[in-house]
Every structure is written in C-alpha cells, then in structure tokens.
Write an enzyme that holds these catalytic residues in place. Structure first.
Site, PDB file in Angstrom:
ATOM      1  N   CYS A 216       3.972   2.232  -6.009  1.00 24.82           N
ATOM      2  CA  CYS A 216       3.479   0.873  -5.741  1.00 24.82           C
ATOM      3  C   CYS A 216       2.927   0.258  -7.026  1.00 24.82           C
ATOM      4  O   CYS A 216       3.682  -0.052  -7.929  1.00 24.82           O
ATOM      5  CB  CYS A 216       2.443   0.909  -4.622  1.00 24.82           C
ATOM      6  SG  CYS A 216       2.081  -0.713  -3.916  1.00 24.82           S
TER       7      CYS A 216
ATOM      8  N   HIS B 108       5.048   4.428  -0.021  1.00 25.18           N
ATOM      9  CA  HIS B 108       3.924   5.315  -0.326  1.00 25.18           C
ATOM     10  C   HIS B 108       4.135   6.706   0.275  1.00 25.18           C
ATOM     11  O   HIS B 108       3.700   6.957   1.390  1.00 25.18           O
ATOM     12  CB  HIS B 108       2.623   4.720   0.218  1.00 25.18           C
ATOM     13  CG  HIS B 108       2.126   3.554  -0.554  1.00 25.18           C
ATOM     14  ND1 HIS B 108       1.131   3.660  -1.507  1.00 25.18           N
ATOM     15  CD2 HIS B 108       2.483   2.245  -0.525  1.00 25.18           C
ATOM     16  CE1 HIS B 108       0.901   2.454  -2.030  1.00 25.18           C
ATOM     17  NE2 HIS B 108       1.703   1.581  -1.455  1.00 25.18           N
TER      18      HIS B 108
ATOM     19  N   GLU C 218       2.520   9.274  -0.470  1.00 24.14           N
ATOM     20  CA  GLU C 218       1.215   9.938  -0.309  1.00 24.14           C
ATOM     21  C   GLU C 218       0.531   9.533   0.996  1.00 24.14           C
ATOM     22  O   GLU C 218      -0.420  10.181   1.417  1.00 24.14           O
ATOM     23  CB  GLU C 218       0.321   9.632  -1.521  1.00 24.14           C
ATOM     24  CG  GLU C 218      -0.461   8.331  -1.467  1.00 24.14           C
ATOM     25  CD  GLU C 218       0.373   7.085  -1.772  1.00 24.14           C
ATOM     26  OE1 GLU C 218       1.620   7.149  -1.633  1.00 24.14           O
ATOM     27  OE2 GLU C 218      -0.221   6.054  -2.119  1.00 24.14           O
TER      28      GLU C 218
END
Lengths: 769, 230
Positions: B87, B201, B203
């Site tokens: 990002c 994302h 994560e």
C-alpha cells in the site's frame, strides 16, 4: 523560570468590559460574578478565558444539575465522569478508556473539517487517559435526503471522518446513520473512541507537585477555532452561516499520529506527572483544569507558546482551539528525557510554565501579568443554571396507532381496516430495507479503514463492533480478551416519549452488545438537544436523564462520561430530543463472538426474549408510511437484563450460530439482515394473535432473532426457560434465494438485497460512485 | 534460524504493527526499523508497510523516499535482498524508483476498503510456492491505489505484473477493478524480481479471526528459515 515569571502587577482592566463580555457571550450576571470573584474589573484576557470556560460547552452550566442523577459508579469503573474519558477494568490487568462527544455545529459549517476534528478531539481525550486509541464509531444524523444541503453535508462528514481516521491509523469500526428533516441544517456528528491500556498506565489530569514543568506538546497555536466550541456550540445559526467559518478548527491527522506515538512513549517511560488534551478553550482550559484538580496554581508565560501568527493577542493564545496539542506536566529532573522523546517523534515540545503553590492561575504576556485568577474559579465556580422545565408533550403522543394496524389518523387513512394483500406487505418490506436507517452500511463503511491495528474481530454492520485488545506495546494478538462497543439512538421514539425513548436506547445498545456475546459493563452518552432556554426542551432533557439513569442502573451500565450539545435546531425548529448512548461490553475470548449473519441452511430460527407486541409508534414503518404518533410499548428492564445474561451465557457455551437484535423495521428487517448478510434464505411462519403488519414491522423491545443448529435446540430452550423468558421457533434457514413468511409476505433475495444494498448510496450518495 | 524481517517505520506509518504481527504469525522475527537510521540492522528481508508517511499531503510516498533509511533499502534491493512494499510502502518504492509506474488517486476519488479477489500473475520470492493463476482473497484500503504505467504491455511481457484484481473465478473485468488501475494491476515487481509492491494488504489476511488467511502466501521470505551462518 523566565524573566517574565518575575512580572508583577495586576492585569489591566479591559476597556468597556460589559460590552466585551456581551460580545463574548457572557451574560451581565456572569460578568458581575467574575468581578465579584476577582474583586476588580477583569482584563481582556481574563474575560476571554472566563467566557470560554463558563460557556455551555465547557461548563455544562445547564446540564450539570441533571447529569448528577446518572449513575457513574460500578464494579468495573476505574474512572467515572469528570475526566477526559471513562475508564473500565476489563480484566487480566487491562483497562479500556472510552467516550463519545459531539461535533455537530462545526460539521454543518464545514462538514469535512468539522467531522475530522471531532474524530481528532475524541481520540486525544482517550489518549490523555494513557490509552492507545484502538477504535472509532460515529453516530451520524443527516437531514432529509431531498433537502438541498443533505448530500453535501453527508459526503463532507463521511470524507472528513475517513480523511482523519484513516490517516491517523485508528480504525473506524462502526456507528449508525439516520436521516430526518429536523437535521436539515444541523447534522449530528457524535464520535466515540475506545482506547486500550494496561491498568498501571492510567493517567489523570491533575497537577500534583509544585515545581513541575508545564510542557506544551504538539502543533503551534494559531487563530483557528478561537472560541469555536463556546461560540459554535452555544448559539444557533442564523442565515449567515459562512460567517462562522473562521471558528472551525482544522485537523492534521499526521500530526495526530505522531502525537499519539510520542505520548504513549511518555506514558510507557513514566515521564509525565499529569496530562491534559487541548480541546475546547485550549490553554486556558487545560491549565485551569490541571491546576484546579490538584488544588494548586500554575504560572504560564504566553510568550513561550509557539505561534502560527506572532501578532496574536494574549486572549487569543489562551482561547485558541488549534488541534493536536497536549499539555503535559513533568518533574524538572525528567524534563530533558521528555523533550528527547518528543524530538525523536518530531513533535514540538515547549516548556511554558510551572505548577505553583497556592491556587492562582497566572498568565504573563509581553512581561505583563494578563491573567491572575483562582484556578478553581474557572473550572468550578461557573454559573449553574436551574432552567425552567415544562413537560415535553408530543402533540400526537398517546394516539392509538396500533389498533388500526398503524394506519392511524394521517396514515393511509383509506387503508385502515382493509385486509392487507401479501404483495403490499412484501413491497413495504423491501421499501423499509432501503431506508438509510437500516440499509447496508457498506457504502459508508468502505470509505473507512476498519482493519488497521489487527484488532477488529467484528466491524461495520455487526450488532456491536468487537475489538481484540492489544498488548501494552500496541502489538495485536497479545490476548484473547476483547471488548464490544456499539452506539444507539432513536430520536423519533424520544420525540414521542423522552423518558421511555431513553430507556429503550440504553436497552437496545446493551442488547446489541449482548448479541455478540459480550457482557455490558459501562456506557457513555451524548445528549443532543435543542434550545435549553425553552422549558419543554429542558423537560425532554430532564426526562431523558431520568429514563437513561433508570435503564443504566437496571442493566449494569453506569455512564462513565459523555457530552451535552444544546442549541441544535434547523431554523427555529429544535431537533428531536436526540440522546445517543454507547455501551461497552467485555468478552473473555473474542473467538466466541456470535455473528448476526445466518451461518448456512438448516439451522432453526428462534425469536427469544419478550413476546412481539403491537408497536408501530415511532417505528420505521410509521416513518415511511405514516406520521409520528402513538405510545411506545414500554420496555421491561428486568426482562431485558435477563435476556442479556441469557445471550452471554448461550454465546459462552457456543450454542448460537447467530444472534441479531430486533429493532428498526421489526422482525421483517431483522430476518432479512440475518439472511442477506449470511447469503442464505429463510422460511418462517408468523405467530398467531397479531396482524401480519404488526408481526412484520412492530418494534416492541427485548427481542432477538437467533439461529441454532438442530442438535442444540433442546439446550437453548432449557436455558431460555431457566431465564424466565420466551422462545418461539419461527422456522429455519434454507438453501433457496427466498425470504418467506408463510402466507404473509415473500421477498426474493435478489429484490431484498438490491433494496438493502442500494439504500444508502441512493439516499446520500453524491453520484460519484 | 528464524528469518529477521525489517519493517520500516516512517512518521505517519499506520500498519507497521500489523505487518510485525503477520511476520510473527508466519514464523519470522519482526524488527521495526527507524526511518532516521541509515542501516537495516542486518535483516534478511524488508517490508515497507502501509500508512500515510509524512501525512502524504504532497503525493503518497513523495517525501518518504528521502528518509535516511531508504538509501539502505535501495542498496539492499540492489544486492538482491527481498523487499516488499504494501500500500503506502508500494507508493514509496515507486517514488524511490525501485519499482516501475506510479500510484494515483482512485478513479472515483474515494477511499475504498473491501475484501476482493486478487490473481497471482508471476513467480516472485514473496509468493514462492504460489502458482500463477491462483486467486487469493485480500483486503484493499486506499485512496491512492490506481496503478498507472505508460506501457503496461511491456510490464506484462517482462513478467513484472505480479498481481491483478480479478473476479473470484480468476477472470478479469472492469467490475473487479476497485480503483481504475491500468490493466487491473494490483502489484508489480522490479526486473530482477526481488522487489515487489502491492496495494492489497496480505498482513491483514493472516488471522481467521480477522477475516481471512490468504496473506501468508505473499509473505514467503518471512516464513523461510535462513542458513545458520547468516
């Protein structure tokens, strides 16, 4: 500590003090009270400081006498009302700070910055307690979608919340939205923040040692927002709205992000001896509160305050509401370390004064003493008003709207008593699903980051948001323990019957928390009302406090803090009495969270709690197809409390596939939401004894739709009986794309989904996406 | 031996703790790296996480590329070290010239946060073990995620398109593209393949409690063991 600290003398009296006092919003009586306190004519700076400190927003002079009736103590409460935020013990050595606050008036003047700084302000309130902010919720009220300003205001507010919350790195995890013409020129923007910390990190806003250094941390001080809170929140708008623009503060989420990390470092290293955020009334308020709370004085040199505009006068520096600022107190021996932490985080930190013996709050500027007052006179000695009270009576309260199936006077008069076609009821069902009050919140929620922090176990759209608590260093996943948080309000119910409406919103918020499996433990409130000089507005306010107090006692959710906002009106019409309540619950294990969505086909669907009673007064159905009228079916708070205990127990035993509160739009909307969220169909049979419309759309309280796997039905029924409550088996979830109430109404999932998903963008979208 | 993964913390980063959490979950050892330091403390891989570095008031990533740590990141990348930008980190790596192309404001000018299907297009060290053509479910959350490149076909030919926004069945169409990215590109690699960037994302997709578990497929170096001598 500085050359100026040696300055002596008495502040110069203000020229034409009565006239200036009037311009600053002080009444002649209030001005005289200052003269009596000081024994002399106040200076310009003193008048400025008193005017903001004694404003409605900062002093609660109208509401104080009533708010004392709210319960503020409870077994889990570590910090109750009066601090920057309430703090609750959630077990395992962890504590949670939370509070809700309004930013209504600024959000009409400048929707983006008004909403953004509302979010920033409540984040700093929670941070001040020593907590890491971990979630934001927003209760939003906009005008009629057909009104000219509504889409612009709604779009600005949503972008402002996202623009600030996304960039500061705190997830926006829930909230609610509604529309009503009474908010056409006065939206409500109530922001709630939750913060997490180890119990030992708790900070209090109190000066404790003479000689401690007062350090201003954060952004330089400018002319933005001077008197913003006091002026904007304490007067209604006339026609020239743009004249208020300079009073709205401007937010900087990047500075806010840095401020959070720097302050958390200071707390972790034990470098502060008191902390206060600078919100309304800026330096004047933060210094007065720190000093008064500790029974000490403070001496501050305004020449040391970093300014954006060097030409600012003393009273402007005192009253500025520039954002992203905190006032910290530090022991002189720890000052260098404190300044070093701030330097590392690139946050400005400037010693501006010190705590003194005695009780005087003294400000110097340009070598002159400009303010010399007893600190407590600003915080504690302000006026307290017992404003005249008259009962709030809605002109159509008490009408029997249920006998004619909702079709009371003014509501589809032609249809009263006529048999209802199933197709009509299905059309009504779809129409209600598209109402902004219950429609799919995705259009708004997609504009927010609800994931940052890796704590959001249940986010937007859930009955209550669920956050897994981080460790002391902010690391996700440190514990299984969590909190659930939700906001609720029902302005139309409160307009019909403020006391019962208040009871019901507390009941509903706590019920939402119990639905996800959390035990409700505390509440925060935001009381949005009209002009308090009208006795009926004060009557509604007083009744609201009484109803809220009763429900919070019965449900074990003391009010640990909150905020009051008066003078909310569109033109000369006050907004509905619009209390908003946030309820916090505790979960021992976030893995046991119960979703609101049906899980799959083949589960039994039950209605648990109180039986369905006639209840179309102030319902969503009435709002769409009638006019506000009638009597609310009262909530039984004992049954309500029993229902919450039951839900928490069933969740803990893993017996529920889903649970969802029956609220706006009644059973019809609740069933549709469970099915649409779960991507399954549902087939139920209406109970006998009620008309089809009442059964579908009644909003009588204390009801929850649960789904249960067939083998667990016996255990669930047993638990319901033991709780002294009822459970009606309505039907089951099915593998067909249908929402069917046998013989009453049927919607296909596609039609229902289109109505539900399209509702918000159709009502509030600007046509951009 | 556990892989040490450095996570760069700029002023205004938001997702650095999330990245550290994810690295730990997949078996790596996360280490936060300070923007003002000029070395990487000997880590085995680097993640530049999401957020709003320096506020992103100018252009996302435009200031962060000048931070002292970025010289070390560039040198590490030049030596073939695995670098992942997520990002805002993707934006920073593009601004730093470590990845081709640029990220601009979403086509509809709105922030968008949603879970969506992402198709893997190429092998990279970060997605070792994932077959091209696989479809992963990941969240995006960004206001400036519209990938632009003057010659996207060149990137495709060079095998530098790493990820695309797709339908759940892997097909590409405009409806699956959340931000108007050129050729629906969600992630790219440098020519050598060791530096990667993506708008989704991974994560945030490592924990079943938080919505999904496809993220570890794109965090391979964090899970890999390193030689004891390292």
């Amino acid at each position: 500590m500085t050359a100026n600290a040696a300055a002596r003398g008495t502040p110069q009296p203000a020229p034409a003090p009565e006239k200036l006092a009037g311009e600053l919003g002080l009444t002649p009586t209030e001005h005289q009270r200052i003269v009596d306190t000081l024994g002399r004519v106040p200076s310009v700076a003193e008048l400025g400081a008193y005017s903001v400190m004694w404003s409605e927003h900062a002093s609660y002079k109208t509401s104080k006498a009533h708010l004392a009736r709210l319960p503020g103590e409870g077994p889990a409460v570590l910090v109750g009302p009066g601090e920057n935020a309430g703090v609750v013990d959630v077990g395992d050595g962890l504590a949670v700070a939370f509070k809700i606050e309004s930013h209504n008036h600024p959000s009409y003047v400048e929707p983006f910055q008004g909403a953004a700084t509302g979010v920033g302000g409540i984040i700093r309130d929670v941070l001040t307690m020593g907590a890491r902010p971990i979630a934001i919720l927003d209760a939003l009220r906009f005008g009629d979608p057909a009104a000219p300003a509504t889409r612009r205001v709604a779009d600005g507010v949503v972008c402002g919340i996202g623009g600030y919350g996304n960039a500061i790195g705190v997830p926006t995890v829930g909230g609610e939205v509604d529309v009503d013409a009474c908010y056409d020129r006065n939206p409500l923007v109530n922001a709630l923040c939750v913060g997490a910390m180890g119990r030992e990190r708790l900070q209090l806003a109190r000066a404790e040692r003479p000689g401690d250094v007062a350090v201003l941390i954060g952004q330089p001080t400018g002319r933005d927002g001077i008197g913003g809170a006091s002026v904007l929140a304490s007067a209604s708008f006339g026609g020239a709205d743009t004249s208020k623009r300079p009073n709205v503060q401007v937010g900087d989420p990047f500075a806010g992000n840095q401020l959070i990390e720097a302050c958390l470092q200071l707390f972790a290293r034990g470098l502060t001896a008191g902390m206060q955020d600078m919100g309304a009334a800026g330096i004047a308020c933060s210094t007065a509160e720190l000093a008064a709370a500790g029974g000490l004085g403070m001496r501050v040199d305004l020449d040391r305050v970093p300014l954006r505009e060097p030409s600012m006068a003393a009273w402007e520096i005192l009253c500025s509401e520039s954002q992203e600022r905190m006032l910290a107190l530090a022991h002189p021996a720890q000052l260098d370390e404190l300044l070093a932490v701030c330097r590392r985080w690139e946050v400005a930190a400037t010693p501006i004064g010190e705590v003194t013996d005695g009780d005087r709050l003294v400000f110097t500027h340009g070598g002159e003493v400009v303010v010399d007052v007893p600190a407590a006179s600003m915080t504690d000695d302000g006026p307290v008003y017992q404003r005249p009270i008259d009962a709030w009576i809605h002109p159509r309260a008490g009408e029997d709207v249920d006998a004619a199936d909702g079709a009371g006077a003014g509501a589809e008069a032609g249809q009263a008593g006529a048999p209802m076609a199933s197709a009509d009821l299905a059309a009504e069902w779809a129409e209600l699903l598209s109402h902004p009050r219950v429609a799919d919140p995705t259009w708004i929620a997609e504009q927010y980051d609800s994931a940052v922090g890796s704590a959001t176990v249940a986010g937007p759209g859930a009955d209550a948001a669920v956050l897994r608590l981080p460790g002391a260093d902010g690391m996700p996943g440190a514990t299984r323990r969590g909190v659930a948080i939700t906001t609720d309000s029902a302005a139309q119910r409160c307009a019909l019957d403020p006391a019962e409406g208040a009871r019901q919103i507390v009941a509903e918020a706590a019920r939402n928390v119990a639905c996800v499996g959390a035990r409700p433990v505390a509440a925060t409130n935001c009381l949005n009302f009209g002009d308090p000089t009208r006795p009926t507005v004060m009557g509604a306010f007083s009744a609201t406090v009484d109803g809220m107090a009763e429900a919070c006692r019965a449900l074990g959710t003391p009010v640990t803090g909150g905020n009051v906002s008066f003078y909310n009106a569109t033109g000369s019409t006050d907004v509905h009495p619009s209390p908003v309540v946030g309820v916090l619950g505790v979960l021992a294990d976030v893995g046991a969270v119960v979703p609101s969505a049906f899980r799959g086909a083949g589960d039994r669907v039950l209605l648990v709690g109180a039986p369905t009673r006639p209840g179309l007064a102030a319902s969503l159905w009435q709002r769409v197809y009638g006019e506000l009228a009638g009597s609310l079916p009262p909530v039984d708070l004992d049954a309500e409390a029993a229902l919450h205990r039951l839900l928490v127990g069933l969740a803990g035993d893993g017996l529920l596939a889903s649970a969802h509160d029956v609220a706006d739009g009644g059973l019809a909307v609740a069933l549709a939401e469970c099915a649409l969220r779960g991507g399954v169909g549902v087939r139920v049979t209406a109970e006998a004894g009620l008309s089809p419309r009442q059964w579908l759309f009644s909003e009588s309280p204390t009801r929850v739709v649960v789904s249960v796997a067939p083998p667990e039905i016996g255990q669930v029924r047993h638990a319901v009986e033991a709780a002294g409550l009822g459970a009606t088996e309505l039907g089951e979830t099915v593998d067909e794309p249908t929402l069917s109430v046998d013989g009453v109404a049927t919607l296909d999932v596609h039609t229902a989904g289109r109505a539900w998903r399209g509702g918000l963008p159709a009502a509030l979208g600007g046509g951009v996406s | 031996m556990t892989t040490r993964v450095g996570i760069v913390r700029f002023p205004g980063s938001c997702d650095e703790r999330d990245a550290a959490y994810a690295v730990g979950l997949v078996g790596g050892e996360p280490q936060l790296l300070w923007h003002g330091d000029a070395d990487l403390a000997g880590v085995d891989a680097v993640i530049v996480p999401g957020g709003f570095a320096y506020g992103d008031y100018l252009r996302a990533g435009a200031l962060a590329r000048f931070a002292p740590i970025m010289g070390a990141v560039a040198a590490f990348a030049g030596d073939g070290g695995p670098v992942l930008g997520i990002c805002n980190g993707f934006q920073v790596l593009c601004e730093a010239g470590l990845l081709p192309g640029a990220l601009t404001r979403n086509a509809n000018l709105r922030f968008v946060h949603r879970w969506l299907p992402v198709r893997v297009e190429a092998h990279t060290p970060w997605s070792a073990g994932v077959q091209p053509g696989s479809v992963l479910s990941l969240p995006v959350k960004h206001g400036e995620g519209r990938y632009v490149h003057p010659q996207p076909h060149r990137l495709v030919e060079a095998g530098q398109v790493w990820l695309c926004y797709a339908q759940p069945d892997g097909s590409l169409d405009a409806a699956a593209n959340p931000n108007g990215s050129t050729a629906a590109i969600a992630g790219v690699t440098n020519a050598a393949g060791n530096v990667t960037g993506l708008m989704p994302h991974p994560e945030h997709a490592v924990d079943p409690l938080l919505g999904g578990t496809d993220g570890p497929a794109l965090l391979a170096p964090a899970a890999a063991a390193t030689a004891p001598a390292g």
